[in-house]
Design a protein around this motif. Sequence first.
Motif, PDB file in Angstrom:
ATOM      1  N   PRO A   1       0.917  -1.272  -0.112  1.00 29.47           N
ATOM      2  CA  PRO A   1       0.155  -0.206   0.071  1.00 29.47           C
ATOM      3  C   PRO A   1       0.614   1.139   0.097  1.00 29.47           C
ATOM      4  O   PRO A   1       0.505   2.241  -0.705  1.00 29.47           O
ATOM      5  N   ALA A   2       2.187   1.444   0.696  1.00 28.09           N
ATOM      6  CA  ALA A   2       2.962   2.621   0.625  1.00 28.09           C
ATOM      7  C   ALA A   2       3.585   2.657  -0.780  1.00 28.09           C
ATOM      8  O   ALA A   2       3.416   3.768  -1.322  1.00 28.09           O
TER       9      ALA A   2
ATOM     10  N   THR B   1       2.718   5.982  -3.308  1.00 27.54           N
ATOM     11  CA  THR B   1       3.832   6.783  -3.835  1.00 27.54           C
ATOM     12  C   THR B   1       3.725   6.751  -5.303  1.00 27.54           C
ATOM     13  O   THR B   1       4.163   7.757  -5.960  1.00 27.54           O
ATOM     14  N   ALA B   2       3.366   5.537  -5.898  1.00 29.26           N
ATOM     15  CA  ALA B   2       3.060   5.455  -7.345  1.00 29.26           C
ATOM     16  C   ALA B   2       2.141   6.239  -7.815  1.00 29.26           C
ATOM     17  O   ALA B   2       2.301   7.006  -9.178  1.00 29.26           O
ATOM     18  N   LEU B   3       1.023   6.520  -6.986  1.00 31.86           N
ATOM     19  CA  LEU B   3      -0.015   7.348  -7.275  1.00 31.86           C
ATOM     20  C   LEU B   3       0.219   8.916  -7.586  1.00 31.86           C
ATOM     21  O   LEU B   3       0.148   9.502  -8.400  1.00 31.86           O
ATOM     22  N   CYS B   4       1.015   9.185  -6.385  1.00 33.22           N
ATOM     23  CA  CYS B   4       1.679  10.723  -6.383  1.00 33.22           C
ATOM     24  C   CYS B   4       2.727  10.982  -7.514  1.00 33.22           C
ATOM     25  O   CYS B   4       2.530  11.996  -8.195  1.00 33.22           O
TER      26      CYS B   4
ATOM     27  N   LEU C   1       2.252  12.472 -15.249  1.00 29.44           N
ATOM     28  CA  LEU C   1       1.420  12.624 -16.067  1.00 29.44           C
ATOM     29  C   LEU C   1       0.938  14.094 -16.580  1.00 29.44           C
ATOM     30  O   LEU C   1       0.921  14.544 -17.793  1.00 29.44           O
ATOM     31  N   VAL C   2       1.115  14.951 -15.550  1.00 32.74           N
ATOM     32  CA  VAL C   2       0.788  16.379 -15.601  1.00 32.74           C
ATOM     33  C   VAL C   2       2.150  16.763 -16.394  1.00 32.74           C
ATOM     34  O   VAL C   2       1.990  17.558 -17.358  1.00 32.74           O
ATOM     35  N   ASP C   3       3.291  16.548 -16.108  1.00 32.24           N
ATOM     36  CA  ASP C   3       4.297  16.997 -16.845  1.00 32.24           C
ATOM     37  C   ASP C   3       4.486  16.597 -18.218  1.00 32.24           C
ATOM     38  O   ASP C   3       4.877  17.323 -19.244  1.00 32.24           O
TER      39      ASP C   3
END
Length: 101
Positions: free
Chosen positions: A75-76, A80-83, A89-91
């Motif tokens: 879960p950690a 981290t992967a989501l953040c 993705l935005v970059d």
Amino acid sequence: MQGHGWAHIHLRYLARELAAPVATDAAGRFAVVLYLLASANFLGLGLPASSPDWAVLIERNSDALFTQPAAVLVPAGLLTALCVGSNLLVDRTLARRRRLR
């Protein structure tokens, strides 16, 4: 000078120039919100223990870190992967947008 109205000028020129900083700020704030929610849940101040949240899973399984580390590290890692993934993705979207200009 072109004869366009106020709304056209602001929506076309100003919004186009503000889109990149606003998207970057939103991605950064998203990561901070996830971090704060995970921290609050880990300390027991956030969601109830029965809720299906990654931070709650980390908090509930923190006692088993040395006996079964996957119950805490998965879960950690997902948090981290989501953040990191949302920021990348935005970059990438902004870089593609800059190349098309």
